[in-house]
Write a protein that holds these residues in place. Structure first.
Motif, PDB file in Angstrom:
ATOM      1  N   SER A 193      15.113  44.629  73.336  1.00  0.00           N
ATOM      2  CA  SER A 193      15.056  46.067  73.086  1.00  0.00           C
ATOM      3  C   SER A 193      13.745  46.397  72.396  1.00  0.00           C
ATOM      4  O   SER A 193      13.682  46.621  71.196  1.00  0.00           O
ATOM      5  CB  SER A 193      16.229  46.500  72.207  1.00  0.00           C
ATOM      6  OG  SER A 193      16.227  45.760  70.997  1.00  0.00           O
ATOM      7  N   GLY A 194      12.719  46.460  73.167  1.00  0.00           N
ATOM      8  CA  GLY A 194      11.397  46.775  72.656  1.00  0.00           C
ATOM      9  C   GLY A 194      10.370  46.475  73.720  1.00  0.00           C
ATOM     10  O   GLY A 194      10.683  45.989  74.815  1.00  0.00           O
TER      11      GLY A 194
ATOM     12  N   ASP B 255       5.924  55.072  74.189  1.00  0.00           N
ATOM     13  CA  ASP B 255       6.758  54.011  73.664  1.00  0.00           C
ATOM     14  C   ASP B 255       7.764  53.546  74.710  1.00  0.00           C
ATOM     15  O   ASP B 255       8.347  54.354  75.448  1.00  0.00           O
ATOM     16  CB  ASP B 255       7.505  54.477  72.418  1.00  0.00           C
ATOM     17  CG  ASP B 255       6.541  54.787  71.278  1.00  0.00           C
ATOM     18  OD1 ASP B 255       5.417  54.252  71.300  1.00  0.00           O
ATOM     19  OD2 ASP B 255       6.921  55.591  70.402  1.00  0.00           O
TER      20      ASP B 255
ATOM     21  N   PRO C 286      11.309  51.816  75.253  1.00  0.00           N
ATOM     22  CA  PRO C 286      12.517  51.490  74.479  1.00  0.00           C
ATOM     23  C   PRO C 286      13.048  50.089  74.734  1.00  0.00           C
ATOM     24  O   PRO C 286      13.784  49.552  73.920  1.00  0.00           O
ATOM     25  CB  PRO C 286      13.535  52.545  74.926  1.00  0.00           C
ATOM     26  CG  PRO C 286      13.071  52.967  76.277  1.00  0.00           C
ATOM     27  CD  PRO C 286      11.578  52.853  76.273  1.00  0.00           C
TER      28      PRO C 286
ATOM     29  N   GLU D 122      12.811  50.271  80.855  1.00  0.00           N
ATOM     30  CA  GLU D 122      13.837  51.287  80.653  1.00  0.00           C
ATOM     31  C   GLU D 122      13.201  52.604  80.238  1.00  0.00           C
ATOM     32  O   GLU D 122      12.255  52.633  79.445  1.00  0.00           O
ATOM     33  CB  GLU D 122      14.817  50.830  79.572  1.00  0.00           C
ATOM     34  CG  GLU D 122      15.932  51.833  79.320  1.00  0.00           C
ATOM     35  CD  GLU D 122      16.822  51.446  78.155  1.00  0.00           C
ATOM     36  OE1 GLU D 122      17.771  52.180  77.854  1.00  0.00           O
ATOM     37  OE2 GLU D 122      16.537  50.402  77.534  1.00  0.00           O
ATOM     38  N   GLY D 123      13.727  53.709  80.789  1.00  0.00           N
ATOM     39  CA  GLY D 123      13.331  55.034  80.323  1.00  0.00           C
ATOM     40  C   GLY D 123      12.280  55.703  81.150  1.00  0.00           C
ATOM     41  O   GLY D 123      12.423  56.896  81.466  1.00  0.00           O
TER      42      GLY D 123
ATOM     43  N   SER E 166      15.715  54.271  84.602  1.00  0.00           N
ATOM     44  CA  SER E 166      15.526  52.880  84.201  1.00  0.00           C
ATOM     45  C   SER E 166      15.660  51.977  85.402  1.00  0.00           C
ATOM     46  O   SER E 166      16.379  52.268  86.363  1.00  0.00           O
ATOM     47  CB  SER E 166      16.560  52.478  83.139  1.00  0.00           C
ATOM     48  OG  SER E 166      16.488  53.341  82.022  1.00  0.00           O
TER      49      SER E 166
END
Length: 802
Positions: free
Chosen positions: A163-164, A189, A191, A210-211, A260
């Motif tokens: 998660s990053g 950024d 996620p 993702e995102g 995503s």
């Protein structure tokens, strides 16, 4: 073992676990209830009947998370819960090899060797465990919660997506962490990273972000990004999800909805990629183009769990099939025609992971159920070597029917439930909702049915007795007439009797016609001795023709009309009343006890039958002698009109003559025929001669031309000159041609005396008085003795032949 029910679809066999919803399977509550008992022969029969367990103990206590097979193809490894554990099955022995318990639930794992001995596991508590043949080997942790795991064999690097924006690297050769790969995206950024794929051809890393709906491609040699793939956001996102709601103090509500990447699969050729999204779409890309080649929608709008290329073993169209699976459905489709499915499988449980064994038609599923599911698609590929017997087993199962009924439960709908008085049990555990009705215990159903109708058994027994009596009645000795055709007539007896009468009437008419023809021919030829021979020969020919003519009662094509109860004519229906109004009226009169009068058609048919049965009179015979040729013409074979007019006339002539009654007192009107006025020599002709006779006399003596002063002369088309003048008027002497007129007085005629009681009025009309006795000829008294030609019969609705 279950299979799809549609014969035209691809056969899909469930060889482990619960069958798909497209196949027939027992409800989960019924299966669990019987498994909980665990005893009795019925439990064993239910587990064996219609199902097959390819791999023994292929299950987890609660659910399974991931499943894979080793590269050598001899073992299958899966992780599940609860308690968190790892299980290994020996595929050659089709049984469980061992199981290991872990401290945390498994997120993903990778096999480091060709067999099961070395593996690395990513746990949901940020820990990473290494397992060997002897058991647990080593544990470490990563800074963030992990989401995916991949192993790069040339460099011995293990990649962890978390998660990053970082991709953590653990080198198993050096035994330490290396510098992570930091994804930059488009300057925003990130996620997290959901999936990692390593291309087997050129070892290119692909990270699903993702995102922002992108896929970043990294080169392991330079450890830098070499390309980025942006998915069509507008094409994939729904119309009502173009933007997220505004967050107070953070943005103004212009953020696009997140898209995503949840699954990535690269092909062996090194150029093709299949990418699954969070919107339930699968896109096919060539790394040389930024536009997608194909787009497939799963239909549920759920994130795609797995995407894989089906390589080798395909029996339908060779290569080019893609497997895409979300939480609800598995779809296999051709990359060239994504709009149509090769097959679609909907398991009974939610899907967590799908693994297709390369080069075969076998698929292993990890799901939210206790039993893991295995599907075999023979048209997709052959069975693996360790279960080659599966193909022979499925071929034998194709001819067998799957189980579709329950032995302990009865399915009833809402209306039947109300009739039994069990509708108050809706919502209780006694009734199990299923489709448009409920499952109820068979014992409860029988008890409720007896209570609702206590005489059900008596009615059933009476019905069975009646059926047996009818069967015994069929074996009795019948008359010869019934034994031939009536023995097999079980329904529509009225219709059969009507057909029999019509055939009998047609046969009699044919016999009468043959007899008349033979008699007329004999009279015409004067061969009285040959009459009997001709009649017998005609009857024999007619009999042979009648035997050759097929009968509706004996025609095997219509046998079901008189044998099958499904073809019973319902005489009480409205359709029958509209088609047969007279029959319905007769039946109603018969039921009410009212006498029924005969219709005009029936009276005429009855009179025709009676008159045709009487022998021909002598007058007919003499008439036939005088005009034999005319009789022959009027009685030719094939005439539609078969009524015997001569028989009626003969019967009327031979009977007593009616006596003339007293004269009627009501005034009579006698129409005086119009006569043509003649001129010249034609005036001396006979007064009682007809118009045709006078015309012939004119033709023989020469036509007389009328003077130009005669205004009443009319010229016809054939040259005859005539005029029509009434003989009398209301006064009796207004016209010259009358006996008391001026022309008559000039010619020396005397006035005829007026008859007593006769009143003259109008133009040649009289009323009153008595009709004078007039002697009539025999031909005028008896009327016509020949049939009219070209007349239409209203009762028979036919035309006589000229």
């Amino acid at each position: 073992m279950g299979a799809t029910q549609d014969p035209s679809a691809v056969k899909v066999y469930t060889v482990n676990g619960e069958a798909s919803s497209s196949s027939s399977s027992l409800p989960d509550w019924l299966t669990q209830k019987r498994q909980a008992k665990g005893k009795g022969k019925r439990v064993i029969r239910e587990q064996v009947e219609g199902t097959i367990e390819l791999i023994q103990h292929f299950e987890f206590p609660e659910a399974s998370n991931k499943i894979k097979t080793t590269r050598d193809g001899h073992h299958a490894i899966a992780t599940g819960t609860y308690k968190p554990q790892i299980r290994v099955w020996d595929l050659d022995q089709l049984s469980l090899k061992f199981e290991r318990h872990t401290d945390a639930e498994n997120v993903d794992f990778v096999m480091l060797s060709d067999d099961w001995t070395k593996s690395i596991h990513l746990q949901n508590d940020r820990s990473v465990e290494l397992h060997t043949q002897g058991g647990f080997h080593y544990r470490t942790r990563i800074p963030r919660f992990g989401r995916a795991l991949a192993y790069h064999s040339p460099s011995c690097d293990t990649l962890f997506a978390a998660s990053g924006p970082e991709i953590f690297r653990l080198n198993l050769d050096q035994g330490r962490f290396l510098n992570p790969l930091v994804l930059q995206g488009d300057g925003e950024d990130i996620p997290g990273v959901n999936v990692i794929d390593i291309n087997p051809a050129h070892q290119l890393f692909a990270f699903g972000v993702e995102g922002n709906g992108t896929v970043e491609l990294w080169d392991p040699r330079s450890r830098s990004r070499v390309g980025i793939l942006r998915l069509p956001h507008e094409r994939l996102m729904p119309l009502n999800a173009t933007a997220l709601p505004a967050l107070p103090g953070i943005d103004d509500g212009t953020r696009p909805a997140p898209l995503s990447v949840t699954a990535i699969a690269s092909r062996q050729d090194g150029l093709s990629y299949a990418i699954g999204t969070s919107t339930g779409h699968t896109l096919l890309y060539d790394i040389r183009s930024a536009r997608h080649l194909a787009l497939k929608d799963q239909g549920y709008g759920m994130p795609v769990k797995n995407v894989s290329w089906i390589e080798g073993g395909s029996r339908m169209a060779g290569e080019g099939y893609i497997l895409s699976a979300d939480k609800k459905v598995i779809k296999i489709w051709n990359r060239n025609t994504p709009e149509s499915n090769f097959t679609s499988i909907t398991p009974a449980r939610d899907i967590n992971d799908v693994h297709h064994i390369p080069g075969t038609g076998l698929m292993l599923l990890a799901n939210e159920g206790i039993k893991m599911t295995t599907y075999f698609v023979p048209q997709l590929g052959p069975a693996p070597k360790w279960c080659s017997f599966l193909e022979n087993l499925t071929e034998e199962m194709e001819d067998q029917t799957t189980r579709t009924a329950y032995q302990d439960y009865k399915f009833i709908d809402r209306s039947e439930l109300a009739k039994l008085g069990l509708d108050h049990l809706v919502g209780t555990p006694t009734l199990k909702p299923y489709m448009h009705g409920y499952f109820v215990s068979l014992q409860l159903y029988d008890a409720a049915r007896v209570i609702a109708n206590p005489y059900a058994y008596a009615e059933h027994r009476e019905r069975m007795v009646q059926e047996k009596m009818e069967k015994l009645a069929e074996t009795r000795i019948r008359a010869k007439k019934d034994s031939a055709a009536g023995a097999r007539i079980k329904v529509n007896k009225a219709l059969a009797e009507k057909i029999r009468r019509e055939e009998e009437r047609a046969r009699k008419k044919e016999e009468r016609k043959t007899a008349k023809k033979a008699k007329a021919q004999t009279v015409a030829d004067g061969q009285g001795d040959a009459m009997e021979v001709d009649e017998e020969g005609g009857q024999e020919k007619e009999k042979e023709a009648g035997e050759e003519k097929p009968s509706l009662l004996h025609d095997p094509r219509f046998a079901a009309v008189f044998e099958d109860p499904e073809y019973q004519v319902d005489e009480s229906s409205r359709e029958f009343a509209l088609l047969n109004p007279s029959s319905v009226a007769q039946r109603q009169n018969r039921e009410a006890g009212r006498p029924r009068g005969k219709t005009a058609v029936e009276e005429e048919e009855e009179e025709s039958d009676k008159s045709s049965s009487d022998p021909l009179s002598e007058s007919d015979e003499s008439e036939g002698d005088k005009s034999g040729s005319e009789s022959e013409d009027s009685d030719d074979a094939g005439e539609l009109w078969q009524d015997s007019i001569r028989a009626r006339i003969a019967a009327r002539n031979t009977g007593p003559k009616p006596t003339r009654g007293p004269s009627r007192r009501d005034p009579k009107v006698r129409l005086v025929p119009l006569q043509a006025q003649q001129s010249g020599r034609a005036r001396g002709a006979d007064k009682d001669a007809t118009f045709g006779q006078r015309r012939s006399q004119l033709g023989s003596k020469g036509k007389q031309r009328a003077s130009t002063q005669d205004a009443d002369v009319h010229h016809t088309a054939d040259g005859v000159e005539m005029t029509f003048i009434p003989r009398t008027t209301s006064s009796g002497a207004d016209y010259d041609d009358e006996p008391g007129g001026k022309a008559a007085q000039a010619k020396g005629r005397t006035k005829e005396p007026r008859r007593k009681g006769v009143e003259v009025f109008g133009a040649g009309m009289e009323k009153g008085g008595e009709d004078p006795e007039v002697e009539m000829a025999e031909s005028e008294r008896s009327g016509r003795t020949k049939r009219r030609q070209g007349m239409r019969s209203g009762s028979k609705n036919t035309f006589r032949r000229m």
